[in-house]
Design a protein around this motif. Sequence first.
Motif, PDB file in Angstrom:
ATOM      1  N   TYR A  63      87.075  78.489  33.871  1.00 53.62           N
ATOM      2  CA  TYR A  63      86.139  79.539  34.295  1.00 53.62           C
ATOM      3  C   TYR A  63      85.692  80.385  33.100  1.00 53.62           C
ATOM      4  CZ  TYR A  63      87.620  78.282  38.996  1.00 53.62           C
ATOM      5  OH  TYR A  63      87.878  77.594  40.162  1.00 53.62           O
ATOM      6  N   TYR A 104      83.548  75.856  34.964  1.00 50.14           N
ATOM      7  CA  TYR A 104      83.391  76.230  36.366  1.00 50.14           C
ATOM      8  C   TYR A 104      82.746  77.609  36.421  1.00 50.14           C
ATOM      9  CZ  TYR A 104      86.861  72.574  37.446  1.00 50.14           C
ATOM     10  OH  TYR A 104      87.541  71.379  37.570  1.00 50.14           O
ATOM     11  N   ASP A 105      81.813  77.778  37.302  1.00 47.58           N
ATOM     12  CA  ASP A 105      81.131  79.064  37.470  1.00 47.58           C
ATOM     13  C   ASP A 105      81.769  79.804  38.644  1.00 47.58           C
ATOM     14  OD1 ASP A 105      79.443  81.212  37.849  1.00 47.58           O
ATOM     15  OD2 ASP A 105      77.621  80.029  38.123  1.00 47.58           O
ATOM     16  N   TRP A 106      82.503  80.871  38.334  1.00 45.39           N
ATOM     17  CA  TRP A 106      83.214  81.556  39.418  1.00 45.39           C
ATOM     18  C   TRP A 106      82.257  82.198  40.412  1.00 45.39           C
ATOM     19  CZ3 TRP A 106      82.477  86.680  40.377  1.00 45.39           C
ATOM     20  CH2 TRP A 106      81.992  87.484  39.342  1.00 45.39           C
ATOM     21  N   TYR A 127      81.853  79.753  43.245  1.00 48.53           N
ATOM     22  CA  TYR A 127      83.173  79.195  43.544  1.00 48.53           C
ATOM     23  C   TYR A 127      83.126  78.236  44.725  1.00 48.53           C
ATOM     24  CZ  TYR A 127      88.257  79.229  44.286  1.00 48.53           C
ATOM     25  OH  TYR A 127      89.580  78.872  44.433  1.00 48.53           O
ATOM     26  N   VAL A 162      82.302  75.051  43.295  1.00 43.97           N
ATOM     27  CA  VAL A 162      83.439  74.541  42.534  1.00 43.97           C
ATOM     28  C   VAL A 162      84.417  73.833  43.473  1.00 43.97           C
ATOM     29  CG1 VAL A 162      85.449  75.166  41.129  1.00 43.97           C
ATOM     30  CG2 VAL A 162      83.250  76.296  40.725  1.00 43.97           C
ATOM     31  N   PHE A 190      89.611  85.971  38.588  1.00 42.93           N
ATOM     32  CA  PHE A 190      89.490  84.884  37.621  1.00 42.93           C
ATOM     33  C   PHE A 190      89.782  85.359  36.200  1.00 42.93           C
ATOM     34  CE2 PHE A 190      86.952  83.510  41.258  1.00 42.93           C
ATOM     35  CZ  PHE A 190      87.468  82.239  41.459  1.00 42.93           C
TER      36      PHE A 190
END
Length: 520
Positions: free
Chosen positions: A63, A68-70, A73, A76, A248
Motif C-alpha cells: 500500500y 495496492y491503492d487503499w 480497497y 484490492v 494502512f
Amino acid sequence: MIRLGQGKILGALKTAGRSMSTVSTEAGNIGNQTSCTQEYNGLPFGNIPGPKRIPLWGNLWQYKLGIYDWTQYHKVLCQLHEEYGPIVREDLGPYYTVIHVFDPDDARTVYAAEGRSPIIRPLQETVKLYRQKKDKSPGLGNTNGEEWYRLRSAVRHLMLQPREVSQYLPEVDEATNLLIARLKSCMSQHGRVTTLNEEVAKWSQESAGRICFGKSLKCFSQGPEEKELDVIIKSNREMFRLSAVLKFSLPIYKIVPTPLWRRVSELEDILVDYSEKHVNFTVDTINSIVKEGKEIPDRYSFMSHLIASKDLSRKDITVLTLSLFLDGLSTTVPMLLFTLYNLAIHPEVQEKTFEEIKNALPDTSTPLTPKILGNLPYLKAVVKESFRTLPNGTDISRILEQDLNLSGYNIPAGTHVNLNMLVNFQSDKYFPEPEKFLPERWLRGDESQSIHPYVLTPFGHGTRTCAGRRFAEQDIYVFLAKILRNFKLSHSHETALRSVYHTLLFPEGPLHLHFEPRKN
C-alpha cells in the motif's frame, strides 16, 4: 519528527500489539480449551496463500508503494480473491493478521459456530482508542463479551423490534418533507442540486435528532444551527478518511500521539461534544419533567426508554445515542446516494418504482404509515439490488471462538477473519446477469430462491446484526418513497459514479443529479 530505529519501533509495537491482540487472545483462550484434542483433515494455517509479507510491515509495504491503492480497497479485495482464491492471508503490520474469507459457504460456517456474544474487531481502532483515552463508554461496536451482551440486551426491544421503531416514522416523514422543500428551493433552473451530498446528510441529522433528542435540529434553517451541522458533517467525513489512512500505516499512533492521531482526536472531540451537548440537554429536560410530576411527551420516548433502563449508566446512554445519531452519516447517507444514482441511470426501474409508490401513496401530502411501507416490495428490492451493485461496506469482522476448517485450511480459535462477500456481487456464479441492475431478482419467485443466503448480508447476520438496522431500513424506505413521489431523477454526467474507501465505501465526490418535480 519521531526518529526510531526499526528495532525500537518493533519493541514499542510489541507493547501496542499486546493491547491490539487482546480481543484475539481472549477468543483464542475460548477455543484453545478444546483445540488440543481436535484434528481437522485440512491444510496448515501457515499455508494460507496471500501476497508477499516482509518483517515489521507485513503487507503494508504494497500500500505504501502504491502496488495496492487503499482508497480502492474494495477492488484490492477482488484482486486478492482472483489471484489467490477463496481464502487469503494479509498482515497489515506486525500484529494485525487478517484472513479474508470470500466463500459464502465459509461465511455460513463462521456464523454457525458463533455463541451468544460473537467477538469482533472494531471497525475503527481509532474510535476505540479515543474513547479509552477519554474514559468514555466504548459502545456496542467496540465491545465484546458480557459487556456487549449487557448493552445489546438493554436496547434490543427498543431498537430491533419493527413495532417499536415504527413509532418514530412520523418524525422521519416530517424530516423528509423538510428535505423536499429544501431541494425545491435550491434547484437551479435545470433542476440541478449542487449540494445533494450535504443535503442528504443534513436530512439524516434532522431525522436522527428528532428521534434521539425529541426536537428539530433546524438542519435546513440557514441559521447558526445549520452552519454548526455543516461542521459536524465535514468532521465526520474527514474522521472516516483519516481512520482509513491510519489503518494502512504502522500503528505508531497507539504509542505516541502522531499528527494524524491528534487530528483524529480533534475531530472526535467536535463530534462527541456536539452530541453530548444535546444528550445532556435532553436528559436534563426529561428529569425536570419527571421531578415536576408531569407526563413525559411522546417526542422524548427514545431517550426516556434509555433512562428508564436500570442496566444503562449515563455513559452508556450517551454513547448509544451518539451512535444512533451519527452512524447514519457513514451508512444510510452513502447508501441513499448510491441508490438515487442507480435509479437515475435506470429510468425504467425508476418508473416502475414510482408507479408502485404512487399506487400506495396517491396523495403526496398523505403521511407515510407502516402499512404503506409494507406495500412497497419493489422499492425494497431496488434497495437490495443497490446494496449489491454499490455496497457501503467491505467486510464483516469476526474473531473465531473455536477452530474451524475454512476452504480446506485449519483456522485456529482467536484468528481474525473478515467475511468479504462483496467480491461475489458481480459474479455470474451467484447472480445471473450480474452486470444488470435487476431488482426483480430479489422478489419472491424461483430465481430469488437460488441466491445464496449468505452472499449479501449488508447488516450482518445472527445475534451481532447491526443494532440500528430497523431504523436504517425505515429511514431508507421513507426517504426514497418521498423523493420518488415528488421528483423524477436523471444523471447529468457521462462518467459512472465511483466508490472510494474511507473505512467504509462512499461516493467519490459530489453526486450530480437532476430533479424534475412530478405533476401528480
